[in-house]
Design a protein around this motif. Structure first.
Motif, PDB file in Angstrom:
ATOM      1  N   HIS A  22       0.842  -1.201   0.000  1.00  0.00           N
ATOM      2  CA  HIS A  22       0.000   0.000   0.000  1.00  0.00           C
ATOM      3  C   HIS A  22       0.873   1.245   0.000  1.00  0.00           C
ATOM      4  O   HIS A  22       1.983   1.255   0.538  1.00  0.00           O
TER       5      HIS A  22
ATOM      6  N   ALA B 104       1.020   3.915   1.566  1.00  0.00           N
ATOM      7  CA  ALA B 104       1.499   4.407   2.861  1.00  0.00           C
ATOM      8  C   ALA B 104       2.669   3.572   3.387  1.00  0.00           C
ATOM      9  O   ALA B 104       3.452   4.052   4.213  1.00  0.00           O
ATOM     10  N   ASP B 105       2.802   2.344   2.902  1.00  0.00           N
ATOM     11  CA  ASP B 105       3.874   1.452   3.356  1.00  0.00           C
ATOM     12  C   ASP B 105       5.134   1.528   2.503  1.00  0.00           C
ATOM     13  O   ASP B 105       6.135   0.901   2.821  1.00  0.00           O
TER      14      ASP B 105
ATOM     15  N   THR C 108       8.427   2.839   1.342  1.00  0.00           N
ATOM     16  CA  THR C 108       9.485   3.649   1.951  1.00  0.00           C
ATOM     17  C   THR C 108      10.693   3.688   1.024  1.00  0.00           C
ATOM     18  O   THR C 108      10.778   2.937   0.052  1.00  0.00           O
TER      19      THR C 108
END
Length: 121
Positions: free
Chosen positions: A41, A43-44, A46
């Motif tokens: 997702h 938001a995950d 990085t």
């Protein structure tokens, strides 16, 4: 009825490459969305996970080809749209030169970033 005009020569090299890159972009864009919006997702995602993905040679090559195909497809489309609008002569040559230089710069910078992300520089 209005006459149809296109700067693409049907069956020509740029005509064929425009279609091949379009098909490639549809497939790789679907892969990209699936991987970065459903498997991982947004938001995950990085910096570290991006580095880890880029260390995979297959993924790295796919993303570099995505960059090259997207650049060619977009720039070739813009150039031919301008030609279809009546761009001729010196202006046509200048626009082609500027777009070519911008494309080479974009691909060089994008490839450099991919190499850095993969830890290969």
């Amino acid at each position: 009825m209005a006459e149809r005009y296109s700067s693409f020569t049907p069956g020509g090299t740029t005509w064929l490459l425009q279609r091949i890159t379009a098909a490639f972009l549809v497939v790789v864009l679907a892969f990209h969305f699936f991987l970065l919006h459903f498997v991982n997702h947004a938001a995950d995602v990085t910096f570290a996970s991006t580095q880890a993905r880029m260390e995979n040679v297959g993924y790295f090559l796919t993303m570099v080809l995505f960059l090259v195909a997207g650049t060619f497809h977009g720039v070739n489309g813009v150039y031919n749209a301008l030609v279809n609008q009546g761009l001729k002569g010196t202006q046509k040559k200048v626009v082609l030169a500027v777009l070519t230089i911008a494309s080479v710069a974009l691909i060089a910078q994008g490839t450099y970033v991919a190499l850095v992300m993969a830890g290969w520089t």
